[in-house]
Write a protein that holds these residues in place. Structure first.
Motif, PDB file in Angstrom:
ATOM      1  N   GLU A 126      78.607  25.470   4.453  1.00 48.53           N
ATOM      2  CA  GLU A 126      79.259  24.197   4.145  1.00 48.53           C
ATOM      3  C   GLU A 126      79.296  23.226   5.324  1.00 48.53           C
ATOM      4  OE1 GLU A 126      82.360  23.966   1.576  1.00 48.53           O
ATOM      5  OE2 GLU A 126      81.226  25.294   0.255  1.00 48.53           O
ATOM      6  N   THR A 127      78.846  23.665   6.499  1.00 48.90           N
ATOM      7  CA  THR A 127      79.121  22.917   7.728  1.00 48.90           C
ATOM      8  C   THR A 127      77.897  22.776   8.628  1.00 48.90           C
ATOM      9  OG1 THR A 127      81.325  23.923   7.667  1.00 48.90           O
ATOM     10  CG2 THR A 127      80.706  22.807   9.702  1.00 48.90           C
ATOM     11  N   PHE A 128      77.776  21.599   9.213  1.00 47.12           N
ATOM     12  CA  PHE A 128      76.845  21.364  10.313  1.00 47.12           C
ATOM     13  C   PHE A 128      77.664  21.214  11.595  1.00 47.12           C
ATOM     14  CE2 PHE A 128      73.475  19.376   7.496  1.00 47.12           C
ATOM     15  CZ  PHE A 128      72.449  20.223   7.873  1.00 47.12           C
ATOM     16  N   LYS A 129      77.027  21.473  12.727  1.00 45.65           N
ATOM     17  CA  LYS A 129      77.621  21.168  14.036  1.00 45.65           C
ATOM     18  C   LYS A 129      76.804  20.034  14.648  1.00 45.65           C
ATOM     19  CE  LYS A 129      78.951  22.973  18.520  1.00 45.65           C
ATOM     20  NZ  LYS A 129      78.912  24.108  19.455  1.00 45.65           N
ATOM     21  N   LEU A 130      77.485  18.957  14.994  1.00 42.89           N
ATOM     22  CA  LEU A 130      76.860  17.817  15.661  1.00 42.89           C
ATOM     23  C   LEU A 130      76.842  18.123  17.154  1.00 42.89           C
ATOM     24  CD1 LEU A 130      76.511  14.529  14.566  1.00 42.89           C
ATOM     25  CD2 LEU A 130      78.031  14.357  16.504  1.00 42.89           C
ATOM     26  N   ARG A 131      75.701  17.918  17.811  1.00 41.89           N
ATOM     27  CA  ARG A 131      75.615  18.268  19.230  1.00 41.89           C
ATOM     28  C   ARG A 131      74.627  17.361  19.956  1.00 41.89           C
ATOM     29  NH1 ARG A 131      71.328  21.568  20.317  1.00 41.89           N
ATOM     30  NH2 ARG A 131      72.401  22.455  22.100  1.00 41.89           N
ATOM     31  N   GLN A 132      74.780  17.329  21.273  1.00 46.40           N
ATOM     32  CA  GLN A 132      73.835  16.655  22.167  1.00 46.40           C
ATOM     33  C   GLN A 132      73.667  15.156  21.884  1.00 46.40           C
ATOM     34  OE1 GLN A 132      72.000  18.326  24.986  1.00 46.40           O
ATOM     35  NE2 GLN A 132      73.956  19.307  24.566  1.00 46.40           N
ATOM     36  N   MET A 133      74.782  14.467  21.618  1.00 46.86           N
ATOM     37  CA  MET A 133      74.749  13.013  21.430  1.00 46.86           C
ATOM     38  C   MET A 133      74.480  12.349  22.770  1.00 46.86           C
ATOM     39  SD  MET A 133      75.295  10.060  19.932  1.00 46.86           S
ATOM     40  CE  MET A 133      76.226  10.160  18.441  1.00 46.86           C
ATOM     41  N   GLU A 160      86.441  17.686  13.849  1.00 43.26           N
ATOM     42  CA  GLU A 160      85.734  17.871  12.589  1.00 43.26           C
ATOM     43  C   GLU A 160      85.950  16.654  11.692  1.00 43.26           C
ATOM     44  OE1 GLU A 160      88.633  20.167   9.461  1.00 43.26           O
ATOM     45  OE2 GLU A 160      87.447  21.427  10.779  1.00 43.26           O
ATOM     46  N   LYS A 161      85.031  16.533  10.752  1.00 42.00           N
ATOM     47  CA  LYS A 161      85.130  15.484   9.730  1.00 42.00           C
ATOM     48  C   LYS A 161      84.806  16.125   8.391  1.00 42.00           C
ATOM     49  CE  LYS A 161      83.387  10.909   8.484  1.00 42.00           C
ATOM     50  NZ  LYS A 161      82.469   9.828   8.930  1.00 42.00           N
ATOM     51  N   VAL A 162      85.722  15.967   7.448  1.00 39.64           N
ATOM     52  CA  VAL A 162      85.466  16.429   6.094  1.00 39.64           C
ATOM     53  C   VAL A 162      84.698  15.319   5.392  1.00 39.64           C
ATOM     54  CG1 VAL A 162      86.519  17.123   3.915  1.00 39.64           C
ATOM     55  CG2 VAL A 162      87.534  17.863   6.083  1.00 39.64           C
ATOM     56  N   LEU A 163      83.553  15.683   4.836  1.00 39.92           N
ATOM     57  CA  LEU A 163      82.664  14.706   4.213  1.00 39.92           C
ATOM     58  C   LEU A 163      83.005  14.518   2.744  1.00 39.92           C
ATOM     59  CD1 LEU A 163      79.425  16.115   5.833  1.00 39.92           C
ATOM     60  CD2 LEU A 163      80.723  14.108   6.588  1.00 39.92           C
ATOM     61  N   ILE A 164      82.827  13.318   2.278  1.00 39.17           N
ATOM     62  CA  ILE A 164      83.149  12.990   0.879  1.00 39.17           C
ATOM     63  C   ILE A 164      81.951  13.252  -0.006  1.00 39.17           C
ATOM     64  CG2 ILE A 164      83.812  11.124  -0.679  1.00 39.17           C
ATOM     65  CD1 ILE A 164      85.246   9.882   1.758  1.00 39.17           C
ATOM     66  N   GLN A 207      73.899  14.562   1.794  1.00 38.65           N
ATOM     67  CA  GLN A 207      72.732  14.720   0.929  1.00 38.65           C
ATOM     68  C   GLN A 207      72.318  16.180   0.789  1.00 38.65           C
ATOM     69  OE1 GLN A 207      69.982  12.088   2.911  1.00 38.65           O
ATOM     70  NE2 GLN A 207      70.655  10.297   1.742  1.00 38.65           N
ATOM     71  N   LEU A 208      72.568  16.978   1.827  1.00 41.69           N
ATOM     72  CA  LEU A 208      72.239  18.403   1.774  1.00 41.69           C
ATOM     73  C   LEU A 208      73.377  19.246   1.187  1.00 41.69           C
ATOM     74  CD1 LEU A 208      69.707  17.655   3.384  1.00 41.69           C
ATOM     75  CD2 LEU A 208      70.118  19.674   4.759  1.00 41.69           C
ATOM     76  N   GLY A 209      74.453  18.595   0.771  1.00 39.96           N
ATOM     77  CA  GLY A 209      75.555  19.308   0.144  1.00 39.96           C
ATOM     78  C   GLY A 209      76.547  19.934   1.114  1.00 39.96           C
ATOM     79  N   LYS A 210      76.492  19.541   2.380  1.00 39.87           N
ATOM     80  CA  LYS A 210      77.472  20.044   3.349  1.00 39.87           C
ATOM     81  C   LYS A 210      78.788  19.297   3.143  1.00 39.87           C
ATOM     82  CE  LYS A 210      74.548  22.692   5.687  1.00 39.87           C
ATOM     83  NZ  LYS A 210      74.667  24.120   5.910  1.00 39.87           N
ATOM     84  N   HIS A 211      79.886  19.961   3.477  1.00 34.37           N
ATOM     85  CA  HIS A 211      81.201  19.369   3.264  1.00 34.37           C
ATOM     86  C   HIS A 211      81.944  19.053   4.555  1.00 34.37           C
ATOM     87  CE1 HIS A 211      80.810  20.020  -1.000  1.00 34.37           C
ATOM     88  NE2 HIS A 211      80.450  21.264  -0.755  1.00 34.37           N
ATOM     89  N   ALA A 258      73.685  11.063  10.535  1.00 36.48           N
ATOM     90  CA  ALA A 258      73.907  12.506  10.453  1.00 36.48           C
ATOM     91  C   ALA A 258      74.901  12.833   9.334  1.00 36.48           C
ATOM     92  CB  ALA A 258      74.412  13.035  11.795  1.00 36.48           C
ATOM     93  N   ASP A 259      75.972  12.066   9.232  1.00 35.09           N
ATOM     94  CA  ASP A 259      76.956  12.281   8.170  1.00 35.09           C
ATOM     95  C   ASP A 259      76.303  12.139   6.796  1.00 35.09           C
ATOM     96  OD1 ASP A 259      78.915  12.529  10.153  1.00 35.09           O
ATOM     97  OD2 ASP A 259      79.918  10.639   9.658  1.00 35.09           O
ATOM     98  N   THR A 260      75.529  11.086   6.619  1.00 30.37           N
ATOM     99  CA  THR A 260      74.856  10.831   5.341  1.00 30.37           C
ATOM    100  C   THR A 260      73.889  11.957   5.000  1.00 30.37           C
ATOM    101  OG1 THR A 260      75.071   8.448   5.631  1.00 30.37           O
ATOM    102  CG2 THR A 260      73.366   9.200   4.097  1.00 30.37           C
ATOM    103  N   TYR A 261      73.130  12.388   5.982  1.00 29.16           N
ATOM    104  CA  TYR A 261      72.170  13.473   5.784  1.00 29.16           C
ATOM    105  C   TYR A 261      72.898  14.755   5.358  1.00 29.16           C
ATOM    106  CZ  TYR A 261      68.410  16.775   6.803  1.00 29.16           C
ATOM    107  OH  TYR A 261      67.461  17.769   6.712  1.00 29.16           O
ATOM    108  N   ALA A 262      73.999  15.047   6.018  1.00 32.05           N
ATOM    109  CA  ALA A 262      74.771  16.254   5.700  1.00 32.05           C
ATOM    110  C   ALA A 262      75.265  16.214   4.255  1.00 32.05           C
ATOM    111  CB  ALA A 262      75.942  16.398   6.673  1.00 32.05           C
TER     112      ALA A 262
END
Length: 144
Positions: free
Chosen positions: A67-74, A140-144, A99-103, A93-97
């Protein structure tokens, strides 16, 4: 014209991504990115902000769990700070996540970057920690 898109480690711009991360994230701390485990990046999603064939910003998404991605190396080139590049990269990155069904997206933010991520809807969740010799917070950010 500036663009934000995804590349793979085999892409010709990947060497620029590494150089930018070295310049912005590692060199100021006396570290060398070549000592990092870069092999794992083959399986990560690499977002670049490119202008005139030059990488001006980047961020990576790493699969964390189902359900989760980790954002790194900004990293954003210092000459481009304040121009919305970091925001554009995180939003992509948020939009992509989504689209892949991550929450959810988690990240370890350097203390100086916490206000930036808070403006983008990320919240502190957890105790302070130290990475690469600097104070960080898990966010963390919970995605809609």
């Amino acid at each position: 014209m500036p663009t934000t898109y995804i590349i793979a480690t085999e892409h010709e711009l990947y060497s620029q991504v590494l150089a930018l991360r070295q310049r912005i994230l590692r060199a100021p701390l006396g570290l060398d990115i070549n000592n990092d485990n870069l092999a794992q990046e083959v399986d990560q999603i690499i977002f670049v902000y490119e202008e005139d064939k030059e990488v001006k910003g980047c961020v990576l998404l790493q699969h964390y769990d189902a359900e989760t991605f980790k954002l790194r190396q900004m990293a954003v080139d210092t000459s481009m700070h304040g121009k919305g590049i970091g925001t554009e990269l995180v939003n992509a990155a948020d939009t992509y996540a989504v689209q892949l069904g991550k929450h959810k997206i988690i990240l370890h933010a350097r203390a100086t970057a916490i206000p930036f991520y808070e403006k983008l809807g990320y919240e502190i969740v957890g105790e302070p920690l130290v990475e690469v010799g600097l104070p960080h917070r898990i966010m963390e950010k919970v995605l809609i």
